[in-house]
Design an enzyme around this catalytic site. Structure first.
Site, PDB file in Angstrom:
ATOM      1  CB  CYS A 173       0.760   0.548   4.946  1.00 41.54           C
ATOM      2  SG  CYS A 173      -0.859   0.682   4.210  1.00 41.54           S
ATOM      3  CB  ALA A 214      -1.864  -7.835   5.514  1.00 40.61           C
ATOM      4  CD  GLU A 215      -1.402  -4.375  -0.985  1.00 41.39           C
ATOM      5  OE1 GLU A 215      -0.666  -4.807  -1.873  1.00 41.39           O
ATOM      6  OE2 GLU A 215      -1.522  -3.172  -0.715  1.00 41.39           O
ATOM      7  N   PRO A 274      -0.208   9.043  -0.855  1.00 42.71           N
ATOM      8  CG  PRO A 274       0.520   9.812  -2.930  1.00 42.71           C
ATOM      9  CD  PRO A 274      -0.708   9.578  -2.121  1.00 42.71           C
ATOM     10  CE  LYS A 306       1.742  -9.723   2.326  1.00 48.17           C
ATOM     11  NZ  LYS A 306       0.745  -9.245   3.323  1.00 48.17           N
ATOM     12  CG  ASP A 322     -10.570   4.817  -9.320  1.00 42.72           C
ATOM     13  OD1 ASP A 322     -10.114   4.195  -8.350  1.00 42.72           O
ATOM     14  OD2 ASP A 322      -9.904   5.646  -9.983  1.00 42.72           O
ATOM     15  CE1 TYR A 329      -2.893  -4.590  -5.300  1.00 41.53           C
ATOM     16  CE2 TYR A 329      -2.522  -2.321  -5.984  1.00 41.53           C
ATOM     17  CZ  TYR A 329      -2.337  -3.671  -6.179  1.00 41.53           C
ATOM     18  OH  TYR A 329      -1.600  -4.103  -7.239  1.00 41.53           O
ATOM     19  CB  VAL A 330      -7.837   0.185   0.618  1.00 40.50           C
ATOM     20  CG1 VAL A 330      -8.835   0.345   1.765  1.00 40.50           C
ATOM     21  CG2 VAL A 330      -6.423   0.041   1.171  1.00 40.50           C
ATOM     22  CE  LYS A 388       0.223   5.822   3.291  1.00 41.47           C
ATOM     23  NZ  LYS A 388      -0.982   5.550   2.507  1.00 41.47           N
TER      24      LYS A 388
HETATM   25  C1  UDX Z   1       0.333  -3.797   6.347  1.00 39.95           C
HETATM   26  C2  UDX Z   1      -0.367  -4.184   7.664  1.00 39.95           C
HETATM   27  O1  UDX Z   1      -0.030  -5.549   7.993  1.00 39.95           O
HETATM   28  C3  UDX Z   1      -1.875  -4.021   7.530  1.00 39.95           C
HETATM   29  O2  UDX Z   1      -2.509  -4.308   8.757  1.00 39.95           O
HETATM   30  C4  UDX Z   1      -2.166  -2.585   7.096  1.00 39.95           C
HETATM   31  O3  UDX Z   1      -3.558  -2.397   6.928  1.00 39.95           O
HETATM   32  C5  UDX Z   1      -1.443  -2.261   5.811  1.00 39.95           C
HETATM   33  O4  UDX Z   1      -0.036  -2.488   5.974  1.00 39.95           O
HETATM   34  P1  UDX Z   1       0.753  -5.001   4.023  1.00 39.95           P
HETATM   35  O5  UDX Z   1       1.711  -3.895   3.767  1.00 39.95           O
HETATM   36  O6  UDX Z   1      -0.246  -5.326   2.980  1.00 39.95           O
HETATM   37  O7  UDX Z   1      -0.075  -4.737   5.362  1.00 39.95           O
HETATM   38  O8  UDX Z   1       1.587  -6.356   4.262  1.00 39.95           O
HETATM   39  P2  UDX Z   1       2.352  -6.995   5.514  1.00 39.95           P
HETATM   40  O9  UDX Z   1       2.007  -8.419   5.570  1.00 39.95           O
HETATM   41  O10 UDX Z   1       2.170  -6.217   6.756  1.00 39.95           O
HETATM   42  O11 UDX Z   1       3.874  -6.924   5.062  1.00 39.95           O
HETATM   43  C6  UDX Z   1       4.569  -5.707   4.910  1.00 39.95           C
HETATM   44  C7  UDX Z   1       6.021  -5.967   4.559  1.00 39.95           C
HETATM   45  O12 UDX Z   1       6.725  -6.520   5.639  1.00 39.95           O
HETATM   46  C8  UDX Z   1       6.201  -6.948   3.391  1.00 39.95           C
HETATM   47  O13 UDX Z   1       7.212  -6.496   2.534  1.00 39.95           O
HETATM   48  C9  UDX Z   1       6.586  -8.232   4.083  1.00 39.95           C
HETATM   49  O14 UDX Z   1       7.325  -9.083   3.251  1.00 39.95           O
HETATM   50  C10 UDX Z   1       7.412  -7.697   5.238  1.00 39.95           C
HETATM   51  N1  UDX Z   1       7.484  -8.619   6.378  1.00 39.95           N
HETATM   52  C11 UDX Z   1       6.360  -8.957   7.068  1.00 39.95           C
HETATM   53  C12 UDX Z   1       8.701  -9.166   6.749  1.00 39.95           C
HETATM   54  O15 UDX Z   1       9.723  -8.880   6.131  1.00 39.95           O
HETATM   55  N2  UDX Z   1       8.753 -10.010   7.809  1.00 39.95           N
HETATM   56  C13 UDX Z   1       7.642 -10.370   8.530  1.00 39.95           C
HETATM   57  O16 UDX Z   1       7.771 -11.138   9.487  1.00 39.95           O
HETATM   58  C14 UDX Z   1       6.413  -9.816   8.137  1.00 39.95           C
HETATM   59  P1  ADP Z   2      -4.937   2.061  -1.913  1.00 44.82           P
HETATM   60  O1  ADP Z   2      -3.862   1.036  -1.700  1.00 44.82           O
HETATM   61  O2  ADP Z   2      -4.994   3.078  -0.793  1.00 44.82           O
HETATM   62  O3  ADP Z   2      -6.262   1.459  -2.222  1.00 44.82           O
HETATM   63  P2  ADP Z   2      -4.627   2.712  -4.749  1.00 44.82           P
HETATM   64  O4  ADP Z   2      -3.651   3.647  -5.390  1.00 44.82           O
HETATM   65  O5  ADP Z   2      -4.572   1.263  -5.042  1.00 44.82           O
HETATM   66  O6  ADP Z   2      -4.475   2.966  -3.164  1.00 44.82           O
HETATM   67  O7  ADP Z   2      -6.123   3.187  -5.040  1.00 44.82           O
HETATM   68  C1  ADP Z   2      -6.577   4.499  -4.923  1.00 44.82           C
HETATM   69  C2  ADP Z   2      -7.571   4.761  -6.062  1.00 44.82           C
HETATM   70  O8  ADP Z   2      -8.213   6.023  -5.822  1.00 44.82           O
HETATM   71  C3  ADP Z   2      -6.947   4.861  -7.454  1.00 44.82           C
HETATM   72  O9  ADP Z   2      -7.544   3.919  -8.319  1.00 44.82           O
HETATM   73  C4  ADP Z   2      -7.258   6.315  -7.904  1.00 44.82           C
HETATM   74  O10 ADP Z   2      -7.547   6.411  -9.291  1.00 44.82           O
HETATM   75  C5  ADP Z   2      -8.482   6.637  -7.072  1.00 44.82           C
HETATM   76  N1  ADP Z   2      -8.721   8.079  -6.877  1.00 44.82           N
HETATM   77  C6  ADP Z   2      -7.845   9.016  -6.426  1.00 44.82           C
HETATM   78  N2  ADP Z   2      -8.445  10.231  -6.350  1.00 44.82           N
HETATM   79  C7  ADP Z   2      -9.735  10.069  -6.764  1.00 44.82           C
HETATM   80  C8  ADP Z   2     -10.882  10.937  -6.897  1.00 44.82           C
HETATM   81  N3  ADP Z   2     -10.811  12.237  -6.586  1.00 44.82           N
HETATM   82  N4  ADP Z   2     -12.033  10.392  -7.358  1.00 44.82           N
HETATM   83  C9  ADP Z   2     -12.114   9.082  -7.659  1.00 44.82           C
HETATM   84  N5  ADP Z   2     -11.092   8.222  -7.545  1.00 44.82           N
HETATM   85  C10 ADP Z   2      -9.912   8.686  -7.103  1.00 44.82           C
END
Ligand code: UDX
Ligand code: ADP
Length: 464
Positions: A277, A165-166, A94, A340, A35, A13-14, A280
């Site tokens: 995030c 943010a996702e 994680p 979300k 990957d 996702y990142v 964690k």
């Molecule tokens: C978060 C941070 O926003 C981002 O900057 C960081 O890089 C990764 O973590 P993300 O987890 O993708 O991003 O989503 P975010 O929009 O922050 O929402 C997190 C959770 O909080 C969701 O479950 C969302 O529904 C909840 N939320 C958010 C609320 O319940 N109320 C709000 O007002 C805002």
């Molecule tokens: P994030 O939200 O931090 O991006 P994800 O779990 O979505 O986390 O993505 C992490 C990715 O990294 C996974 O697709 C996983 O297969 C990959 N990965 C983990 N360890 C290794 C490694 N040693 N080499 C290559 N890819 C890896």
């Protein structure tokens, strides 16, 4: 130093969205995302852009422009590491599920494996950028591993935390509030920082690109997420108070948000925050504080998590008590499973925990989510180890239509704030449900008056 080739380890996702935008904005730089997960790389390469492994509004357009031009997805990890001048580590970190720091510290095994792999295959100097969320001082650990190779290759380590943010990842990347780059304050360190600044400067104003020392950068990431999550827990704490007193949490949020010192964002009461995030990073912060003997600091931040767990449990318990203290054998429809809207990510989603509590009460659940696949929902539940896979499958069904999910249900629980939920034919849904028909709106997105006029018993988080 001008970077010509970038390798990103981790196509999640990142890594996926971030590298897609970097490649899109820097057509002169070859960006390869690698990957170990072959299926994931295959999905990133699929002709049909609906099959990309990550759903993000705007992502498929970016991938369509850059893929095959200067953006590549590959399983050839070693070759791409060696060819690149800059390597991003974007693997998952994680919370540890074993040993010291269990359930609190970040598990760095994937990051360490990456560092070792880079050390093994690199034959030329590299800038290594940590992109995953990591505890403070991880850059130092990566550097120690890399510096022990003894083959004369020099490494510069940068911390470049992700703030996207996702659901809004592409927008967050393209119009970032700020980009943070931490590096060593030596001449070589500053050169490496500049190389990364140049990449972002291709589309962002210089004043939005902050440079700091490595530890400030690492700690800023954890702190930003802790502050954001704290706002959600704060408003959720007030939501319970509202329900007990007759105040409306949306009105309270609006009133306090108009104070420019507080601001209107991130004040939406919910069934609890999820995502990969917040929990964690806070657990990580708590663990670091405890390890340093800073118990008051640790206890302060831990409360944000305790409040969040309470909110999820409270929502589930309210469903049970409202349905005359028993949900055994009753059908409950779940609208939404993602943590979300606008994402297919379910990590730490409140839906998982609410479902778990209701399944323990022997409810039958029918789930509809516009983007989450059935196997993901079962994987999430099975991972809790509360019930066997067979039991989960017997008690919970996933359907691909909201009307079907709600048919014959005693109650509907709204777990994700998907926009489409507000556009349904609620009269049609009501007619197919058991009576009295309840709606538990965990996101406070539906129109209360309209639902009540139809005949629903309506409960929204944060309102009596
Ligand atoms: C978060 C941070 O926003 C981002 O900057 C960081 O890089 C990764 O973590 P993300 O987890 O993708 O991003 O989503 P975010 O929009 O922050 O929402 C997190 C959770 O909080 C969701 O479950 C969302 O529904 C909840 N939320 C958010 C609320 O319940 N109320 C709000 O007002 C805002
Ligand atoms: P994030 O939200 O931090 O991006 P994800 O779990 O979505 O986390 O993505 C992490 C990715 O990294 C996974 O697709 C996983 O297969 C990959 N990965 C983990 N360890 C290794 C490694 N040693 N080499 C290559 N890819 C890896």
């Amino acid at each position: 130093m001008k970077i010509k080739k970038i390798c990103c380890i981790g196509a999640g996702y990142v890594g996926g969205p971030t590298m897609s935008v970097i490649a899109d904005k820097n057509p002169g730089i070859q960006v390869t995302v690698v990957d170990i997960n072959e299926a994931r790389i295959k999905a990133w390469n699929s002709e049909n852009l609906d099959e990309l492994p990550v759903y993000e509004p705007g992502l498929s357009e970016v991938v369509a422009r850059a893929r095959g031009r200067n953006l590549f997805f590959s399983t050839e990890i070693e070759k791409n590491i060696d060819e690149a001048e800059m390597i991003f580590i974007s693997v998952n970190t994680p919370t540890k599920t074993y040993g010291k720091g269990k359930n609190m510290a970040a598990d760095l095994k994937y990051v360490e494996l990456c560092a070792r792999q880079i050390a093994n295959v690199a034959t030329s100097d590299k800038i290594v950028v940590e992109k995953s969320t990591l505890p403070v001082r991880t850059a130092q650990a990566i550097k120690t591993i890399l510096d022990q190779t003894g083959n004369g290759v020099k490494f510069q380590i940068l911390s470049n935390p992700e703030f996207l943010a996702e659901g809004t990842a592409i927008q967050d990347l393209e119009q970032a509030d700020r980009v943070l780059i931490g590096g060593e304050q030596s001449a070589e360190g500053k050169q490496a920082i500049q190389a990364l600044v140049d990449i972002y400067a291709a589309w962002l104003p210089q004043e939005n690109i902050l440079t700091t020392n490595v530890w400030s950068s690492e700690l800023s990431k954890l702190t930003a997420n802790a502050f954001l999550a704290q706002r959600v827990s704060s408003i959720n704490a007030i939501s319970e108070l509202c329900e007990a007193t007759g105040a409306d949490v949306s009105e309270v949020a609006k009133a306090i948000g108009m104070d420019s010192r507080i601001g209107p964002k991130f004040l939406k009461a919910s069934v609890g925050f999820g995502g990969s995030c917040f929990q964690k990073d806070i657990l990580n912060l708590v663990y670091i504080a405890k390890s340093l003997g800073l118990d008051n600091v640790a206890d302060y931040w831990e409360q944000v998590i305790i409040m969040n767990d309470h909110q999820k449990r409270r929502f589930a318990e309210n469903i049970v008590s409202t349905l005359f203290n028993t949900v055994s054998g009753k059908k409950i429809a779940f609208l939404g499973w993602a943590f979300k809207k606008d994402t297919n990510d379910t990590r730490e989603s409140a839906a998982i925990y609410v479902a778990d509590l209701l399944l323990e009460e022997q409810a039958e659940i029918q789930v509809y989510d516009p983007k989450v696949k059935p196997h993901q929902i079962y994987t999430d539940l099975n991972a809790l180890n509360t019930r066997t896979e067979e039991e989960n499958k017997a008690q919970l069904q996933v359907v691909n239509n909201p009307y079907e999910a709600c048919k014959d249900a005693h109650a509907i629980a709204v777990l994700t704030e998907w926009d489409e939920f507000t556009t349904y034919d609620w009269k049609r849904i009501y007619d197919t449900m058991k009576k009295p028909a309840f709606v538990f709106d965990g996101r406070k997105i539906l129109k209360e008056e309209e639902l009540k006029a139809i005949g629903f018993e309506y409960y929204a988080i944060g309102k009596a």
